[in-house]
Design a protein around this motif. Structure first.
Motif, PDB file in Angstrom:
ATOM      1  N   LEU A   1      -3.131  10.431  -1.488  1.00 23.92           N
ATOM      2  CA  LEU A   1      -2.946  10.383  -0.036  1.00 23.92           C
ATOM      3  C   LEU A   1      -2.744   8.950   0.429  1.00 23.92           C
ATOM      4  N   TYR A   2      -3.613   8.060  -0.031  1.00 21.82           N
ATOM      5  CA  TYR A   2      -3.483   6.657   0.365  1.00 21.82           C
ATOM      6  C   TYR A   2      -2.154   6.069  -0.109  1.00 21.82           C
ATOM      7  N   ALA A   3      -1.744   6.437  -1.326  1.00 28.52           N
ATOM      8  CA  ALA A   3      -0.459   5.952  -1.842  1.00 28.52           C
ATOM      9  C   ALA A   3       0.707   6.485  -1.006  1.00 28.52           C
ATOM     10  N   THR A   4       0.606   7.731  -0.558  1.00 28.20           N
ATOM     11  CA  THR A   4       1.648   8.332   0.274  1.00 28.20           C
ATOM     12  C   THR A   4       1.794   7.585   1.591  1.00 28.20           C
ATOM     13  N   TYR A   5       0.687   7.060   2.103  1.00 28.95           N
ATOM     14  CA  TYR A   5       0.734   6.280   3.340  1.00 28.95           C
ATOM     15  C   TYR A   5       1.310   4.887   3.115  1.00 28.95           C
ATOM     16  N   GLY A   6       1.614   4.553   1.861  1.00 30.13           N
ATOM     17  CA  GLY A   6       2.300   3.292   1.575  1.00 30.13           C
ATOM     18  C   GLY A   6       1.387   2.134   1.219  1.00 30.13           C
ATOM     19  N   TYR A   7       0.135   2.403   0.914  1.00 25.02           N
ATOM     20  CA  TYR A   7      -0.786   1.311   0.595  1.00 25.02           C
ATOM     21  C   TYR A   7      -0.710   0.940  -0.878  1.00 25.02           C
ATOM     22  N   SER A   8      -0.919  -0.348  -1.149  1.00 24.96           N
ATOM     23  CA  SER A   8      -0.839  -0.862  -2.517  1.00 24.96           C
ATOM     24  C   SER A   8      -2.097  -0.496  -3.289  1.00 24.96           C
ATOM     25  N   VAL A   9      -2.056  -0.732  -4.604  1.00 24.05           N
ATOM     26  CA  VAL A   9      -3.210  -0.444  -5.461  1.00 24.05           C
ATOM     27  C   VAL A   9      -4.423  -1.251  -5.009  1.00 24.05           C
ATOM     28  N   ASP A  10      -4.200  -2.523  -4.642  1.00 25.64           N
ATOM     29  CA  ASP A  10      -5.309  -3.369  -4.208  1.00 25.64           C
ATOM     30  C   ASP A  10      -5.916  -2.864  -2.904  1.00 25.64           C
ATOM     31  N   GLN A  11      -5.062  -2.416  -1.969  1.00 26.09           N
ATOM     32  CA  GLN A  11      -5.573  -1.881  -0.700  1.00 26.09           C
ATOM     33  C   GLN A  11      -6.359  -0.591  -0.921  1.00 26.09           C
ATOM     34  N   ILE A  12      -5.855   0.243  -1.818  1.00 21.59           N
ATOM     35  CA  ILE A  12      -6.564   1.490  -2.131  1.00 21.59           C
ATOM     36  C   ILE A  12      -7.905   1.185  -2.778  1.00 21.59           C
ATOM     37  N   ALA A  13      -7.926   0.178  -3.654  1.00 23.12           N
ATOM     38  CA  ALA A  13      -9.182  -0.218  -4.300  1.00 23.12           C
ATOM     39  C   ALA A  13     -10.204  -0.669  -3.251  1.00 23.12           C
ATOM     40  N   ILE A  14      -9.728  -1.378  -2.219  1.00 22.69           N
ATOM     41  CA  ILE A  14     -10.626  -1.818  -1.143  1.00 22.69           C
ATOM     42  C   ILE A  14     -11.241  -0.612  -0.433  1.00 22.69           C
ATOM     43  N   LEU A  15     -10.421   0.407  -0.198  1.00 26.48           N
ATOM     44  CA  LEU A  15     -10.929   1.613   0.459  1.00 26.48           C
ATOM     45  C   LEU A  15     -11.990   2.309  -0.401  1.00 26.48           C
ATOM     46  N   PHE A  16     -11.736   2.407  -1.702  1.00 31.91           N
ATOM     47  CA  PHE A  16     -12.711   3.042  -2.589  1.00 31.91           C
ATOM     48  C   PHE A  16     -14.011   2.232  -2.657  1.00 31.91           C
ATOM     49  N   VAL A  17     -13.874   0.913  -2.764  1.00 29.20           N
ATOM     50  CA  VAL A  17     -15.052   0.060  -2.815  1.00 29.20           C
ATOM     51  C   VAL A  17     -15.843   0.172  -1.511  1.00 29.20           C
ATOM     52  N   ALA A  18     -15.122   0.312  -0.394  1.00 30.09           N
ATOM     53  CA  ALA A  18     -15.793   0.457   0.906  1.00 30.09           C
ATOM     54  C   ALA A  18     -16.677   1.702   0.931  1.00 30.09           C
ATOM     55  N   GLY A  19     -16.212   2.776   0.303  1.00 32.72           N
ATOM     56  CA  GLY A  19     -17.006   4.000   0.261  1.00 32.72           C
ATOM     57  C   GLY A  19     -18.312   3.802  -0.484  1.00 32.72           C
ATOM     58  N   PHE A  20     -18.243   3.174  -1.666  1.00 28.50           N
ATOM     59  CA  PHE A  20     -19.458   2.932  -2.441  1.00 28.50           C
ATOM     60  C   PHE A  20     -20.347   1.897  -1.751  1.00 28.50           C
ATOM     61  N   GLY A  21     -19.706   0.874  -1.158  1.00 31.83           N
ATOM     62  CA  GLY A  21     -20.480  -0.143  -0.456  1.00 31.83           C
ATOM     63  C   GLY A  21     -21.207   0.435   0.744  1.00 31.83           C
ATOM     64  N   SER A  22     -20.538   1.316   1.463  1.00 28.30           N
ATOM     65  CA  SER A  22     -21.159   1.973   2.613  1.00 28.30           C
ATOM     66  C   SER A  22     -22.348   2.821   2.180  1.00 28.30           C
ATOM     67  N   SER A  23     -22.183   3.536   1.074  1.00 28.67           N
ATOM     68  CA  SER A  23     -23.283   4.351   0.548  1.00 28.67           C
ATOM     69  C   SER A  23     -24.467   3.474   0.166  1.00 28.67           C
ATOM     70  N   MET A  24     -24.158   2.281  -0.380  1.00 24.93           N
ATOM     71  CA  MET A  24     -25.213   1.375  -0.823  1.00 24.93           C
ATOM     72  C   MET A  24     -25.949   0.753   0.367  1.00 24.93           C
ATOM     73  N   LEU A  25     -25.211   0.347   1.402  1.00 23.10           N
ATOM     74  CA  LEU A  25     -25.814  -0.362   2.526  1.00 23.10           C
ATOM     75  C   LEU A  25     -26.307   0.590   3.614  1.00 23.10           C
ATOM     76  N   PHE A  26     -25.366   1.249   4.289  1.00 25.58           N
ATOM     77  CA  PHE A  26     -25.726   2.098   5.421  1.00 25.58           C
ATOM     78  C   PHE A  26     -26.377   3.407   4.966  1.00 25.58           C
ATOM     79  N   GLY A  27     -25.838   3.975   3.880  1.00 20.54           N
ATOM     80  CA  GLY A  27     -26.356   5.260   3.412  1.00 20.54           C
ATOM     81  C   GLY A  27     -27.820   5.190   3.021  1.00 20.54           C
ATOM     82  N   THR A  28     -28.243   4.053   2.499  1.00 19.95           N
ATOM     83  CA  THR A  28     -29.644   3.894   2.102  1.00 19.95           C
ATOM     84  C   THR A  28     -30.572   4.031   3.305  1.00 19.95           C
ATOM     85  N   PHE A  29     -30.180   3.410   4.424  1.00 19.90           N
ATOM     86  CA  PHE A  29     -31.016   3.470   5.632  1.00 19.90           C
ATOM     87  C   PHE A  29     -30.984   4.859   6.264  1.00 19.90           C
TER      88      PHE A  29
END
Length: 470
Positions: free
Chosen positions: A68-96
């Motif tokens: 889906l992200y690739a279809t929207y025209g985002y690069s591999v690096d941009q997609i990686a940022i989105l995936f990392v954001a998900g895990f980072g959010s789970s680590m920071l906000f999700g913990t609280f």
């Protein structure tokens, strides 16, 4: 070749299932403990209907997020940022957010999961990077709730209803088997939806239980929303349960991090669960990103059939769940006496991709790992239910996910700079370390835990006598 392998795995699963049924009928005493309790039946149905619906919503969008992200025209690096954001959010906000379940209720927390994940699914309709980022952040928070609050509610209810730990283990085993079936079904529906309406359709199906693609098979089209239906089911079918309801005036007083950390440090058994879960699930999430390129590399121009391989993985997971039931219900083996073997076998399985380029051997090693996952979930659920105290259960379980998310984020950020064999060795090492931790802590040392019947709140005397970290 993969289709006959899938058929063979199905036959093996059915054979194990029949063996368990035969054993339970032959052993009437075992049946009395594990099968015949009305409370067990009621709680199993109550939990599985809602939990599997939530997992369906999670599974159905998984195979198409990257595309889906690739279809929207985002690069591999941009997609990686989105995936990392998900895990980072789970680590920071999700913990609280996950920690608040102990104070404000596990049922309320699960309802929050439905709302957050519903909004996260809706954001997938927008090609705007910031909106997609918001969806990943909300999804990360929801994931933390999914893997903490639902189990915390179940364990607390099992204690309230005076169920034996073996019965709790049977619910976890059923949940693992059901999760495998749901994953396969959701993959088929997502694939059909994608073929019919495009790459965004699986995310609509994640919001809707059954979409119009079923019109060819069912005359009366069912229009229901999975997450909304899950929320309503939680609202009307589940009772609320809490941990330590601190009524302090400050919002920070509702977080139990200090107390949860103290429990982890004070008891080697909880600390061992903390270490082994963090390392095992880190390896598991890294495996999710690594198995496809590894098999594609070994297969060469022949290619691989991703859908069938994923289906095989899920059947292997179901086989692992059946093996758990066979060991615990039929052979009456204590979970503590074989848990370390699961981690050890999984670690050895991850060494094979380093030693061979054979696609069949690599695939076989991945099947073994998935079977270990099928054993892992009910084993760890049973151990957490036994040794983690109810008053800080959700908080402790969200803390367990902190190192997991950190390891995955750091690995994903550096994955393209690392040789695949190095990553496999790293994963194997984490699993083998977990095996050692489990063996040293639990093997041959079965004891009554803080979460067992009649001891739902931590007993101060037992806590003092528990093994300490020095």
């Amino acid at each position: 070749m993969i289709v006959p392998i899938f058929a063979g795995l199905i036959v093996l699963y059915i054979a194990l299932n029949r063996a368990i049924d035969y054993s339970s009928k032959k052993d009437s005493a075992g049946k009395a403990v594990t099968d015949s309790s009305p409370e067990l039946t009621r709680l199993t149905r109550q939990y599985l209907i809602i939990y599997l619906a939530a997992m369906f919503a999670d599974w159905i969008q998984g195979p198409y997020v990257y595309r889906l992200y690739a279809t929207y025209g985002y690069s591999v690096d941009q997609i990686a940022i989105l995936f990392v954001a998900g895990f980072g959010s789970s680590m920071l906000f999700g913990t609280f957010v996950g920690s608040l379940a102990d104070s404000y209720g596990r049922k309320n927390s699960c309802l929050t999961f439905c709302v957050l994940y519903f909004i996260s699914c809706l954001t997938k309709h927008s090609p705007v990077f910031e909106v997609l980022m918001l969806g990943r952040i909300l999804g990360g928070i929801a994931t933390s709730i999914l893997y903490a609050a639902f189990e915390a509610w179940l364990v607390s209810e099992s204690h309230t209803r005076q169920l034996h730990e073996t019965q709790l283990g049977s619910i976890f085993a059923a949940a693992t088997t059901g999760n495998g079936i749901v994953a396969i079904v959701s993959g088929v529906i997502a694939s059909a939806a994608n073929d019919s309406w495009g790459v965004v359709a699986p995310f609509d199906v994640s919001v809707n239980l059954v979409q119009p693609l079923l019109e060819n098979f069912i005359n009366n089209r069912i229009q229901a929303f999975v997450l909304a239906a899950t929320g309503f089911a939680i609202l009307f079918l589940w009772t609320e349960n809490y941990g330590d309801r601190n009524t302090g005036t400050s919002i920070m007083s509702q977080f139990k991090f200090g107390e949860a950390f103290a429990r982890i440090r004070a008891d080697n058994r909880i600390y061992a669960l903390f270490v082994s879960q963090s390392l095992y699930e880190s390896a598991m999430y890294i495996f999710v990103f690594l198995w496809t390129p590894t098999l594609e590399k070994t297969a060469g121009s022949a290619g691989i059939q991703h859908g069938w391989i994923f289906a095989c993985f899920m059947v292997c997971c179901m086989i692992g769940s059946e093996i758990f039931s066979l060991l615990v219900a039929s052979f009456k083996i204590q979970v503590e006496d074989f848990s370390y073997k699961i981690f050890a076998v999984a670690g050895v399985a991850f060494i094979l991709p380093v030693l061979t380029n054979s696609p069949l051997l690599c695939l076989s090693s991945f099947f073994v790992f998935e079977a270990c996952c099928g054993l892992y979930w009910p084993v760890m659920g049973t151990l957490r239910g036994k040794y983690i105290a109810d008053d800080v259960r959700s908080t402790t379980m969200t803390l367990f996910r902190l190192p997991l998310n950190l390891i995955v984020v750091v690995t994903l950020m550096n994955l393209k700079h690392m040789d695949d064999r190095v990553v496999w060795v790293m994963c194997a090492t984490m699993l083998l370390v977990s095996a050692v931790v489990q063996y040293v802590t639990f093997a041959g040392k079965t004891t009554r835990g803080y979460g067992t019947i009649g001891d739902r709140d931590t007993d101060a005397t037992e806590l003092e006598s528990a093994p300490k970290l020095h």
